[in-house]
Each structure stands twice: as structure tokens, then as C-alpha cells.
Design an enzyme around this catalytic site. Structure first.
Site, PDB file in Angstrom:
ATOM      1  N   ASP A 157      67.872  15.608  80.395  1.00 28.75           N
ATOM      2  CA  ASP A 157      68.645  14.531  81.024  1.00 28.75           C
ATOM      3  C   ASP A 157      67.791  13.268  81.129  1.00 28.75           C
ATOM      4  O   ASP A 157      67.814  12.572  82.150  1.00 28.75           O
ATOM      5  CB  ASP A 157      69.121  14.983  82.410  1.00 28.75           C
TER       6      ASP A 157
ATOM      7  N   PHE B 288      73.600  17.648  94.629  1.00 31.76           N
ATOM      8  CA  PHE B 288      73.625  18.724  95.616  1.00 31.76           C
ATOM      9  C   PHE B 288      73.676  18.207  97.055  1.00 31.76           C
ATOM     10  O   PHE B 288      73.979  18.962  97.971  1.00 31.76           O
ATOM     11  CB  PHE B 288      72.378  19.607  95.449  1.00 31.76           C
ATOM     12  N   GLY B 289      73.343  16.948  97.283  1.00 29.27           N
ATOM     13  CA  GLY B 289      73.336  16.415  98.632  1.00 29.27           C
ATOM     14  C   GLY B 289      72.709  15.031  98.657  1.00 29.27           C
ATOM     15  O   GLY B 289      72.482  14.400  97.619  1.00 29.27           O
TER      16      GLY B 289
ATOM     17  N   LYS C  50      65.045  15.323  98.924  1.00 34.97           N
ATOM     18  CA  LYS C  50      66.374  15.692  98.443  1.00 34.97           C
ATOM     19  C   LYS C  50      66.883  16.836  99.308  1.00 34.97           C
ATOM     20  O   LYS C  50      66.164  17.822  99.516  1.00 34.97           O
ATOM     21  CB  LYS C  50      66.318  16.146  96.977  1.00 34.97           C
TER      22      LYS C  50
ATOM     23  N   ARG D 244      72.173   9.494  96.696  1.00 34.17           N
ATOM     24  CA  ARG D 244      72.976  10.717  96.735  1.00 34.17           C
ATOM     25  C   ARG D 244      72.832  11.446  95.411  1.00 34.17           C
ATOM     26  O   ARG D 244      72.912  10.828  94.347  1.00 34.17           O
ATOM     27  CB  ARG D 244      74.449  10.390  96.998  1.00 34.17           C
TER      28      ARG D 244
END
Length: 786
Positions: free
Chosen positions: A653, A542-543, A560, A539
């Protein structure tokens, strides 16, 4: 007059306690306010630093080399950044002031207030107790005295009355004597107690209570002096008129004073000095002329039955235009208070140049326009006058139809119409592609595509066109179910678009937009129907993430998905990862296969990396992984980041959770949702969802990101790899970790970490970005150890 002589009364004592309580409340309010001011100053410092970084970007332009105004501006921005640092430093001192001195003073003052109240209660209670004892002893003495008087009367009565004697007289005498003894004892006790009370009262009034009040006054005055010093320090750290800020302002003013308009373009002019441009000659290309043109002659207007009406109409339009231009000149001259200029002389540009100092730019432009128009008027008039009263010649020669036949059977049609297939199969239909992506695809005037958008939970078809910018037209639906813009309506959207394209009719009269070239779907825009979702494997923000299969190739992929309920802005951010990844091709970067935007939900299709998350892999296999395998993982990550740095991509990130593990333990960089394709990126939308423990100090403090911020994160990633999946700064909150890092703390090496690898980690964690190695150097170091 001090506490000792003025505040001995009960009312004064209670007033003093109330005053001390009020001072404690004031101190508490001050502490909160100074803390809040420190926070505001920190936020202000961050905002100033962001402004400074934004302002310094323009200094990189080579086109401004040697510019004095640019040097002044750079100084202004650098000093602004320096101001931000001073403000941040002052804010940190204010915080320490509250945490240390003001908090300590508050605690000491509370203790002093409590101690005073307890001591005052003790000596007052002792004095009050003695006062009560004196009153009690007086009452007791009065009772003995009255009893004594009563028995004495009885005793005298028995003594002096005749015939009273014997045993009864003896009893009265005994009682009288006992009463006498008790009275004398009570008398002595009362006298002694009175004497004691006099001494205690004198000590209470002249020694104990004044001493307590005098000590309290001294103590409170000491607190006030400390309080005053704290206020002075707070004022000092809030003083924008201090010497350091004045020095900054002086340097800024000095840099601006050095701007000399006469010298600004000297270096630029010397660098780019060229000879005056040669005049461009416009003339009729006589190679266009051949025998088949008949009466048409180069540089000569043709007047015949085919052109005469057009020439007369054109002449009329030009004369009207010249008249309007003259009227505008007169109006502007009147408004500016100058005389209406005459036409420039035959010396052309020189004449115009002399007038430029006298008349406004608008008048000069209108005069040139008038001159050009009159030139065309004269040319058309001459051609028409040369015709005279002769019969109009024919414009067409007598040639056969066969000679005039044009074969149109092989004309190339760039866009075809097929009404028997759904709209989403048309190559120029791009589904729910966000507007930002659409604008990127439409580059040339007349480029167009059709897409779908969701407004108020309702689907709408939109025509997007590049025309004087980018314009977006919603396809209107008639009551009969037909489709239109402003003109004709059609039973299908395909026919409507085809009509607009082939007829070159404007989409709307106001926009004037014309469809010239359909922009077809890019190769990485896949059809949603080609992707079969299988198992949910994760997960994202965004989804959900799925394992899927591509129908054409039956290849397993990772997909995704983007939730349909997300707003347009979130969908744009979702597709940003696909837009970045589609241009990268490297064995240590997860590969993009395509995006699906024809239908909802929007999907990003990527290669399926079998090992999953690097973080989970490290934790699952921590007992079997060798030191060499861990070093090779670091090498793979360094190779991928070296590639990204060469592409000016800042990941933002980088962490073990955002890396994937493939065949033969190959590490691939993934999750580019926060990435930016810039050499330097300044955060402008706050610091939400930032991975604090993986982020470099300059990014946290000033929102400034470069590839050297990724180097800091790479150091944390190395620590995760060698700790085999442990959590960085374990046991520390984000705030505590950030505070300790700023104070110089660095995590110790995980067990069995090679010394050269830990030294590399420490270099990656250098507080100053410039002291960190670039990924090219990092890769070389790790490669040599692998």
C-alpha cells in the site's frame, strides 16, 4: 418458398414482426450471458493462476533438487498458469465480441426491423387509400346515376305530355342536361380510377410488397449468417478442446510420463551418500557413581526394602504388557491371514529385515515391543531370584541428620506471588493480546501466560499453555466468587495460577497440561495506563489516531487505537502492523515504540512524525518545494523500501498518503496494515479495499504480490511527489485506468520533472515484473540525482 410469396398476408406480416422482436430479445439475452461467461472465465483464470503460484512455491525447496516428481509438478503448475492466461485471453475476446460485433448486429437488426415496418406501412397505406377512393367514387357515381334517372323521367313526362311547354319545360330541360353532364363526368372519373387501381393493385401484389419481403428476407438471412459467425467465434473462445489446450495437456502428460520411480532419488542419493551410521552405545555413566552411593552399583538393579515392592509391581505390569502385545500379534495375524511370527533370532536387525517382507509393519513393531518388554522382565526376575529367601537388606545407611540436611533458603523462585496488586500488573498477564500473538509467544512445552478475551460482550480470563500444541483454558468462577479449573478453587486468579505452577498439577485431567515456565510480557508490550491520549489527529481503518504522551519519559508519541467493538479477526489484523514494525529499525521507516494490550482499547504506539502526511505536505507547500527537495523525498522513500525488500517485506500500500514527513523533510514509510513478510504473497480473500491506481497489473489480475509490485507503486509515488500531490489517472475511474494500463497507457511526466526521474518512473511501470528495477538499483539512481 420465400418471404415474397408466403408472407404477403396481414397475419403473416404481424407474425414476422413478432419473430423479429423475439430474435432481438434472444440476441440481448445472448449478449448478457456471453458477458457473464467472460466475467466467470476471468475469475476462473485468476483462481487458476493463484493455484499455480501456490503450487510453484514448493519448487524453491533445495531439499527437492533433482526430483523428477518435482519437475513434473512444476510443469503441471506452469501449464496450469499458461491455461489461466489462455482462458483470460479468450474471456477478453468474448467481451470484445459482445461489445463490438454482437452489439453492432443488435443495433443493425433493430434498424432493419424498424425500416421494414415503416416501408410496409407506407405501401400498404397507399394501397388502402386508393381502395377507399375507388369505393368513394363508386358511391358518388351511384348517386349521380339515380339523380339522372329521376330527372330524365320528369323531362320525358314534360315532353310527351300534351299542353306542357313554355318556361317550365325549359327549366326541366336545363336540369336534365346538367345532370347528364355530371353523370358523364362521374362515369369517366370512375373508369379512370378503376384503371389506376388495377395498375396499383398489380404493382402492390406483384412488385412492391414481394420486393419489400424479398429484400427483408435477404437482409435477415445476412443477419443470421453474421449471428452464426459470432456464435462460432464465441464457441471457439470457449473451446477447451482446441489445439492450444490439447498441447498443454500433452505437455503435462509428457512431463508425468517422464517420472521414473527408479530414477527419482538417484541424484538425491548421490548428493547425500554417507557411510552407515555407527551403532549408538547406551551404558551406565560410571562418573555418576561415587562412594556416597553405598550399595548402588552401575548396570545392576538394587533389591532392598526400599525397592522390592516397586520391582514386583513393575514386573507384574511388564508381564501383563507382554501378554497384551502377544494377543495383539495373534489378532493381527488372524486378520491378515498370516501365521503368528516368532521372536526374531539373535541376528537382530537382519532377522527383522527378512520378516518385514512377510509380516505387516504393525506385527513387526509389536514383536519388537514384546522383545524389549521380555528383556526387562528377565532382568527384574533375575534380580529378585538372586535375593532368594534372604532377609531384605536395608536401603539406607545410618547417617546423621546433620549430614542429610539440605539448605533450601537460596532456591531460586522464577515466579512470585503478590496478591496485593491487580492482575494486569502481573508480568505473565498479557491483557487482550489476540490468540495468534499468544501462540507465537508459547514455544516450549509447559510455557504459559494469562490473557483476557471478550466473548458475547463478556470478559473472560484465559490460561494459554503450550502442551501437545496450544491449549486455552477459561478460568471458571464459582458461586462464591472463587476461581478454579477442575480442582481446587482460590480467592484470586494469581493464587490459582501460582498453585498450578508450583504444584505441577495438571490443569485438566483430559489435557494433561502442566505449567512449567511463565512467559513474561515483551519489552514492547506497554501498559495502557502509561499512555495519555491528547489530541485526535486522524482516523484509520480500525479506529482513531491520537497525539499522546508517555508517562515515564513524557515523550510525545502517535497512537493508533482499535475500536473495542471490532471482532477478534480485525484486532489481529490491527496488531499485525505492530508485529511487523517491532523488528525494523531504519531512519526512513516509522518507528514502533510499543503496543498496549492490558486493557481496551488496544493501541499501537509509534514515534510522532511532526510533518504529518506526505500527501498533505506536498499539496500545502507545492509553491515552495524545489526540484532537489522532491528528488530527496524520492531518495528517502527508496531507502526505506530498499530496507523492507532486504527483509522480505511486501508493503502492498505504498502511496504518498501512507508516508510521513519528518524533520528536514525526511520521508518515512508508514501504514503497514496490508504488509506481508514473504518473498511472494498470493491474495486468498478477494481484492477488497485494494488501491487500484497504485497496484501493479499482476497483483490486480492474479492476486500475486512481490517486492516488484511495490516498485510499480513506488513509480506512482514518484509521480505524486513531482506533481506535488495531484491524483494519479485524474478523471479516470478505477476500471478505466486499469483497462488503459493493460492497453499500454502510462501517465505523462508532471511539469518540471527531471528526464532521468521520468525514465525511472517508466521503468517502474514496466508491465512485466522482471523488467522493473529492484529498490537497490532505484536508490542508487535517485541518490546520484539528489
Amino acid at each position: 418458398m420465400g418471404f415474397s410469396s408466403a408472407l404477403q398476408g396481414r397475419v403473416a406480416h404481424e407474425a414476422l414482426l413478432l419473430r423479429l422482436d423475439a430474435e432481438l430479445r434472444l440476441m440481448d439475452a445472448m449478449k448478457r450471458c456471453i458477458n457473464q461467461k467472460a466475467k466467470c472465465d476471468k475469475d476462473y483464470a485468476i483462481a487458476l493462476a493463484q493455484v499455480a503460484q501456490q503450487g510453484l512455491k514448493v519448487d524453491r525447496a533445495d531439499d527437492l533438487h533433482g526430483s523428477l516428481i518435482t519437475k513434473a509438478w512444476r510443469t503441471v503448475m506452469e501449464e496450469l498458469e499458461q491455461t489461466a492466461k489462455h482462458i483470460k485471453c479468450n474471456a477478453e475476446f468474448l467481451e470484445l465480441l459482445c461489445q463490438d460485433k454482437l452489439t453492432q448486429l443488435y443495433q443493425d437488426k433493430r434498424k432493419a426491423r424498424k425500416s421494414y415496418q415503416e416501408e410496409h406501412s407506407r405501401i400498404t397505406s397507399k394501397f388502402n387509400h386508393l381502395t377507399e377512393e375507388v369505393a368513394k367514387k363508386k358511391t358518388e357515381y351511384q348517386k349521380h346515376l339515380e339523380y339522372y334517372k329521376s330527372l330524365r323521367s320528369r323531362f320525358e313526362e314534360h315532353i310527351f305530355k300534351p299542353g306542357r311547354s313554355g318556361r317550365k319545360l325549359d327549366d326541366v330541360r336545363d336540369k336534365y342536361q346538367k345532370t347528364c353532364r355530371k353523370l358523364h363526368l362521374a362515369h369517366n372519373e370512375y373508369v379512370l380510377l378503376i384503371t389506376e387501381a388495377v395498375e396499383v393493385e398489380q404493382d402492390f401484389r406483384t412488385v412492391l410488397l414481394p420486393g419489400l419481403l424479398e429484400h427483408q428476407q435477404s437482409l435477415q438471412e445476412g443477419f443470421i449468417q453474421t449471428w452464426k459467425n459470432i456464435l462460432q467465434e464465441a464457441c471457439q473462445y470457449s473451446d477447451f478442446t482446441s489445439d492450444k489446450f490439447k498441447d498443454i495437456q500433452k505437455r503435462i502428460e509428457h512431463s508425468i510420463v517422464n517420472v521414473n520411480p527408479a530414477e527419482e532419488y538417484r541424484e538425491f542419493t548421490e548428493k547425500h551418500k554417507t557411510s552407515p551410521a555407527n551403532p549408538i552405545v547406551f551404558q551406565f555413566d560410571e562418573t555418576l557413581h561415587d562412594d556416597k552411593l553405598g550399595k548402588l552399583q552401575p548396570n545392576t538393579l538394587t533389591v532392598d526394602n526400599l525397592t522390592v515392592d516397586w520391582l514386583r509391581s513393575r514386573l507384574s505390569d511388564l508381564e501383563n504388557s507382554a501378554k497384551e502385545t502377544q494377543e495383539k500379534q495373534i489378532k493381527l495375524a488372524a486378520e491378515s491371514g498370516t501365521q503368528t511370527p516368532t521372536m526374531p533370532s539373535n541376528n537382530g536387525i537382519n532377522g527383522i529385515g527378512k520378516d518385514a517382507n512377510k509380516y505387516s509393519k504393525e506385527i513387526i513393531a509389536l514383536r519388537c515391543q514384546e522383545k524389549q518388554t521380555l528383556k526387562l522382565v528377565e532382568m527384574i526376575k533375575t534380580a529378585l531370584n538372586d535375593l532368594g529367601c534372604e532377609e531384605l537388606p536395608s536401603g539406607c545407611d545410618d547417617i546423621s541428620v546433620e549430614q542429610n540436611f539440605i539448605d533450601t533458603t537460596n532456591v531460586d523462585q522464577p515466579m512470585t506471588l503478590a496478591t496485593n496488586r491487580p492482575l494486569y500488573e502481573e508480568e505473565w498477564f498479557h491483557g487482550v493480546l489476540p490468540r495468534e500473538e499468544v501462540v507465537r509467544l508459547l514455544k516450549t512445552e509447559g510455557d504459559f501466560l494469562v490473557r483476557e478475551t471478550i466473548r458475547n460482550e463478556e470478559s473472560q480470563i484465559v490460561l494459554s499453555v503450550c502442551w501437545n500444541g496450544h491449549k486455552h483454558f477459561i478460568v471458571q468462577t464459582t458461586a462464591e466468587g472463587y476461581f478454579r479449573f477442575e480442582g481446587r478453587s482460590f480467592p484470586s486468579i494469581q493464587e490459582l495460577i501460582m498453585y498450578q505452577y508450583t504444584s505441577e498439577a495438571t490443569v485438566t485431567q483430559r489435557s494433561g497440561a502442566i505449567l512449567r515456565k511463565p512467559v513474561l510480557r515483551e519489552r514492547w508490550e506497554l501498559s495502557n495506563d502509561d499512555v495519555v491520549l491528547l489530541d485526535k489527529i486522524g482516523r484509520g481503518n480500525f479506529g482513531d489516531v491520537y497525539k499522546a504522551k508517555l508517562k515515564p519519559s513524557k515523550k510525545d508519541v502517535a497512537v493508533k487505537t482499535c475500536r473495542m467493538t471490532l471482532p477478534e479477526e480485525q484486532k489481529r489484523k490491527f496488531l499485525q502492523e505492530g508485529r511487523i514494525l517491532k523488528q525494523y529499525d531504519h531512519p526512513n521507516i516509522v518507528k514502533l515504540i510499543g503496543i498496549c494490550v492490558q486493557k481496551q482499547p488496544i493501541m499501537i504506539v509509534m514515534e510522532l512524525v511532526p510533518g504529518g502526511s506526505l500527501l498533505n505536505f506536498l499539496r500545502k507547500h507545492k509553491t515552495t518545494l524545489t526540484s532537489k527537495q522532491l528528488i530527496c523525498m524520492c531518495r528517502d522513500a527508496a531507502a526505506g523500501m530498499r530496507y523492507l525488500e532486504s527483509k522480505n517485506c511486501i508493503h502492498r500500500d505504498l502511496a504518498a498518503r501512507n508516508c510521513l514527513i519528518g524533520y528536514e523533510n525526511t520521508v518515512k514509510i508508514s501504514d503497514f496494515g496490508m504488509s506481508r513478510e514473504e518473498e511472494e504473497y498470493i491474495v486468498s480473500d478477494g481484492m477488497k479495499q485494494i488501491p487500484i491506481k497504485w497496484t501493479a497489473p499482476e497483483a490486480l489480475n492474479f492476486g500475486k504480490y512481490t517486492s516488484l509490485c511495490d516498485v510499480w507503486s513506488y513509480g506512482i509515488l514518484m509521480w505524486e511527489i513531482f506533481s506535488k500531490g495531484d491524483t494519479p489517472y485524474s478523471g479516470m475511474s478505477n476500471a478505466r485506468a486499469r483497462e488503459r494500463i493493460d492497453a499500454g497507457y502510462r501517465m505523462p511526466a508532471p511539469e518540471q520533472t527531471p528526464p532521468e526521474m521520468y525514465r525511472l518512473m517508466l521503468r517502474c511501470w514496466s508491465y512485466e515484473p522482471e523488467a522493473r528495477p529492484h529498490f537497490d538499483e532505484i536508490y542508487s539512481i535517485v541518490e546520484n540525482s539528489c
